[in-house]
Each structure stands twice: as structure tokens, then as C-alpha cells.
Design an enzyme around this catalytic site. Structure first.
Site, PDB file in Angstrom:
ATOM      1  N   TYR A 194     -14.142 -15.597   0.965  1.00 54.25           N
ATOM      2  CA  TYR A 194     -13.388 -16.306   2.016  1.00 54.25           C
ATOM      3  C   TYR A 194     -13.861 -15.897   3.419  1.00 54.25           C
ATOM      4  O   TYR A 194     -14.538 -16.660   4.102  1.00 54.25           O
ATOM      5  CB  TYR A 194     -11.889 -16.016   1.884  1.00 54.25           C
ATOM      6  CG  TYR A 194     -11.304 -16.489   0.581  1.00 54.25           C
ATOM      7  CD1 TYR A 194     -10.880 -17.812   0.442  1.00 54.25           C
ATOM      8  CD2 TYR A 194     -11.168 -15.642  -0.511  1.00 54.25           C
ATOM      9  CE1 TYR A 194     -10.339 -18.263  -0.756  1.00 54.25           C
ATOM     10  CE2 TYR A 194     -10.633 -16.083  -1.710  1.00 54.25           C
ATOM     11  CZ  TYR A 194     -10.221 -17.392  -1.822  1.00 54.25           C
ATOM     12  OH  TYR A 194      -9.692 -17.834  -3.000  1.00 54.25           O
ATOM     13  N   LYS A 250      -2.039 -13.229   2.427  1.00 53.57           N
ATOM     14  CA  LYS A 250      -0.938 -13.713   1.590  1.00 53.57           C
ATOM     15  C   LYS A 250       0.388 -13.031   1.875  1.00 53.57           C
ATOM     16  O   LYS A 250       1.458 -13.582   1.593  1.00 53.57           O
ATOM     17  CB  LYS A 250      -1.304 -13.600   0.109  1.00 53.57           C
ATOM     18  CG  LYS A 250      -2.506 -14.461  -0.270  1.00 53.57           C
ATOM     19  CD  LYS A 250      -2.332 -15.898   0.165  1.00 53.57           C
ATOM     20  CE  LYS A 250      -3.476 -16.834  -0.159  1.00 53.57           C
ATOM     21  NZ  LYS A 250      -4.778 -16.554   0.398  1.00 53.57           N
ATOM     22  N   TYR A 301     -17.567 -22.470  -4.937  1.00 49.36           N
ATOM     23  CA  TYR A 301     -16.546 -21.448  -4.701  1.00 49.36           C
ATOM     24  C   TYR A 301     -16.968 -20.096  -5.279  1.00 49.36           C
ATOM     25  O   TYR A 301     -17.383 -20.037  -6.444  1.00 49.36           O
ATOM     26  CB  TYR A 301     -15.216 -21.894  -5.341  1.00 49.36           C
ATOM     27  CG  TYR A 301     -14.155 -20.829  -5.277  1.00 49.36           C
ATOM     28  CD1 TYR A 301     -13.403 -20.643  -4.130  1.00 49.36           C
ATOM     29  CD2 TYR A 301     -13.932 -19.981  -6.355  1.00 49.36           C
ATOM     30  CE1 TYR A 301     -12.460 -19.638  -4.053  1.00 49.36           C
ATOM     31  CE2 TYR A 301     -12.981 -18.970  -6.286  1.00 49.36           C
ATOM     32  CZ  TYR A 301     -12.250 -18.803  -5.131  1.00 49.36           C
ATOM     33  OH  TYR A 301     -11.318 -17.803  -5.058  1.00 49.36           O
TER      34      TYR A 301
HETATM   35  C1  PLP Z   1      -9.084 -13.251   1.788  1.00 54.22           C
HETATM   36  C2  PLP Z   1      -8.682 -14.669   1.856  1.00 54.22           C
HETATM   37  N1  PLP Z   1      -8.972 -15.361   2.967  1.00 54.22           N
HETATM   38  C3  PLP Z   1      -8.658 -16.661   3.094  1.00 54.22           C
HETATM   39  C4  PLP Z   1      -8.040 -17.340   2.077  1.00 54.22           C
HETATM   40  C5  PLP Z   1      -7.745 -18.779   2.275  1.00 54.22           C
HETATM   41  O1  PLP Z   1      -6.464 -18.961   2.724  1.00 54.22           O
HETATM   42  P1  PLP Z   1      -5.688 -20.248   2.257  1.00 54.22           P
HETATM   43  O2  PLP Z   1      -5.685 -20.201   0.769  1.00 54.22           O
HETATM   44  O3  PLP Z   1      -4.361 -20.129   2.878  1.00 54.22           O
HETATM   45  O4  PLP Z   1      -6.449 -21.422   2.756  1.00 54.22           O
HETATM   46  C6  PLP Z   1      -7.724 -16.675   0.886  1.00 54.22           C
HETATM   47  C7  PLP Z   1      -7.082 -17.388  -0.226  1.00 54.22           C
HETATM   48  O5  PLP Z   1      -6.896 -16.927  -1.297  1.00 54.22           O
HETATM   49  C8  PLP Z   1      -8.063 -15.311   0.775  1.00 54.22           C
HETATM   50  O6  PLP Z   1      -7.797 -14.612  -0.336  1.00 54.22           O
END
Ligand code: PLP
Length: 333
Positions: free
Chosen positions: A290, A50, A264
């Protein structure tokens, strides 16, 4: 691509490393050469993707005279942690709306990112139920803060609008410059695909530079068709913002949804295996929500022979390791 046209705060500290992962390739008994781009090492409290997006979003907020940032995410949101972090550093107040995507999952005393919200001096946390209209909730909060004389600015979930996604188009350019310098020909890039800004930005950036390197997303919540459309829609907006005349091609948006599991943030066996394997072979910490699920996808695709023998595959590590500490039971079970 010209990023100087947009307000941007300087949160990066040079390019994040690209490293080979020979021990992981060996552990998978694979002739695919695995590489990793370490966005988990980005600056900002405890790192992660982010920061790249917030360079642009917070700059926009400051340009508009904001003194307060409102954003939203899940109960262990890395995005909320990093928004709180950069807000603190900029002297902005930060307010969070957290969505309980799994009923009963918010615990005021929880560890991981939740604890960090507190340390990073978040001014308020409102918890709303799964499926709430998050933009409506943030707008309500903004109206209340405006009535108190504040100037709030709303950053959408994951900072995944065309402003935030600029950060990942810029990451694509950074990556390509590194690969050119290293003389490393990458045949495929794998990224986590959540609120979509990372995936959209990488595809737009790679397209804008004519690299011909495919970028595949591994979903963390939605089905393939739904996620591909979300990424494609955001990518079209971003390509227009960057003035990429040829636009983007729908066929370049490919997602895998087999690694989401029951939903999720709900742990899967393949995520646990991936987190443990990255830790014990490469000493790299993933996260359960993630990068762990995305790595489970990468590992499965390697095992299935999705990538040709001898090819070079780059995994984008988007961070998130603080959330590991909210999942101790999952890993010790
Ligand atoms: C650690 C991490 N990886 C990947 C993502 C996914 O990225 P995006 O939301 O840009 O698809 C997030 C989203 O919050 C995240 O916190």
C-alpha cells in the site's frame, strides 16, 4: 462535522504527527516541499490506518452486543492484524477469512502480519480462493458461530463502509486543525486507495470543511475508472451519514493507477525504490503493498512536475510496515 452522534471507542492517542521530509525532497532534487502525516504511528499493534476506522466499527459492534468479530482481507492484511489487535484489547473473539488474491500466496508459517494474527490470538483463519464472495463467506462463518451461541459482528474488508470511513473524515478534520495551528498551507494531499475508506473519508472530510485541498488516491489494485467510482459511491454514503447537505462532487475523486504494476501485492521496481528512499532519507518504513506503491506514485508525480515548484504536498502514511518482513527477498534481490 459532528462525530459525537456515532458510537466511538477511544483508540487514538492525540493527533498523529505531521512532519516535513526535506531529505526526501532533496534526494528527488525537487522544489516541492514534501510533508507526511504519520498514521503509521497510530496506536494498535504495529500501527496503521485501520485503527481510525475500527474506533467506529468496533464501537458499533459493542453497541449491538457482539462478543465476536469476523472480518476479511488478503493473506498479509494489515486490516486483519489491527482488527485482531483491537478485538483482543476489547475481549472480543476474532475470526478471519483470508483471500488468496495471488494463487498459493497463503503460507501458514509466513512472517509479517500472518505471524501477528497468531500472536494476537485470532480464533480461526479460513483461506478462500481469489474472487470469492467475501461477504458470503463471512456470513457463513457468522451463521456457524451463532449456532454455537456466539453473537458475531461482521466488519467488511478494510472496514470500508460508511461507519469505518467516519474515521478518515475525522482524520481530515484532525489534519486541518494541525495545519491551521502550524500555519502550513498544503496544496495537495496524496493517499493510498485500496478498499476506499481512507480516500473517501479524506475527501468527504475536506469537502465538509470547505478546505479546497484536493486529495488524490494512488491505487493498489484496480483501474482508475473502477476505483474512482468505488470511492465516490462510498463517499456519497458517508456524506449522507454526516449530514453534509451539498454532498460530494464526482470530479473531486481522482485516482492514479499507473503504480499498481502486475497486480495487487505484486512488487514493482518503483515500490522497491520508494521503500528504500523513504528509509534512507527520512528513516520512515513504508510497506510493499500500500504505502510503498502510493509513495512510488508520489515520487513519480513529483519528478514529472505534477505539483508546482514551491508547493506543499502532504503524503498520508497509512502504515503496513510489518508486511516488509514477508518480502525480504524482494528487497535483497
Ligand atoms: C497499510 C495500508 N495502507 C493503505 C490501505 C488502503 O486503505 P483503504 O483500504 O482504506 O483504501 C490499507 C488497506 O488495507 C493498508 O493496509
Amino acid at each position: 462535522m459532528n462525530f459525537t452522534r456515532f458510537p466511538r471507542r477511544p483508540y487514538l492517542n492525540g493527533p498523529t504527527p505531521i512532519e516535513a521530509m526535506p531529505a526526501l525532497s532533496r534526494a528527488l532534487d525537487s522544489k516541492v516541499n514534501l510533508y507526511i502525516k504519520r498514521d503509521d504511528l497510530l496506536p494498535g499493534a504495529a500501527g496503521g490506518n485501520k485503527t481510525r476506522k475500527l474506533e467506529f466499527c468496533i464501537a458499533d459492534a459493542l453497541e449491538k452486543g457482539a462478543d465476536t468479530i469476523i472480518t476479511c482481507g488478503a493473506v498479509q492484511s494489515n486490516h486483519c492484524r489491527l482488527t485482531a489487535a483491537w478485538s483482543a484489547k476489547e475481549g472480543l473473539n476474532c475470526h478471519l477469512i483470508l483471500e488468496e488474491r495471488v494463487e498459493g500466496s497463503y503460507k501458514k508459517e509466513a512472517s509479517g502480519n500472518n505471524f501477528l494474527f497468531e500472536l494476537l490470538d485470532v480464533k480461526s483463519i479460513d483461506v478462500v480462493s481469489c474472487g470469492s464472495d467475501m461477504m458470503a463467506e463471512m456470513t457463513k462463518k457468522a451463521e456457524a458461530l451463532s449456532a454455537q451461541g456466539k453473537t458475531p459482528y461482521i466488519i467488511p474488508g478494510g472496514a470500508s463502509n460508511a461507519i469505518g470511513a467516519l474515521g478518515y473524515a475525522a482524520c481530515a478534520e484532525e489534519t486541518m486543525n494541525q495545519l491551521n495551528t502550524l500555519g502550513l498551507a498544503i496544496e495537495h494531499i496524496v493517499v493510498p486507495s485500496g478498499s476506499a475508506g481512507t480516500h473517501a473519508g479524506m475527501v468527504v472530510g475536506m469537502t465538509g470543511m470547505n478546505t479546497n485541498i484536493p486529495v488524490s488516491g494512488v491505487n493498489v489494485s484496480r483501474t482508475k475508472d473502477v476505483q474512482e467510482e468505488i470511492v465516490y459511491t462510498l463517499a456519497q454514503e458517508l456524506a449522507a451519514k454526516l449530514g453534509i447537505k451539498a454532498g460530494v462532487d464526482r470530479k473531486d475523486f481522482v485516482c492514479f493507477d499507473q503504480y499498481v504494476g502486475p497486480g495487487y501485492s505484486i512488487p514493482t521496481d518503483s515500490m522497491v525504490e520508494a521503500v528504500k528512499l523513504f528509509a534512507k532519507t527520512e528513516a520512515i518504513l513504508l510497506d510493499p503493498v500500500y504505502s510503498g506503491k502510493a509513495a512510488a506514485g508520489l515520487i513519480d508525480l513529483v519528478r514529472k512536475g505534477h505539483f508546482p515548484e514551491g508547493s506543499n504536498v502532504l503524503f498520508l502514511h497509512t502504515g503496513g510496515s510489518p508486511a516488509l518482513f514477508a518480502y525480504l527477498d524482494t528487497f535483497r534481490a
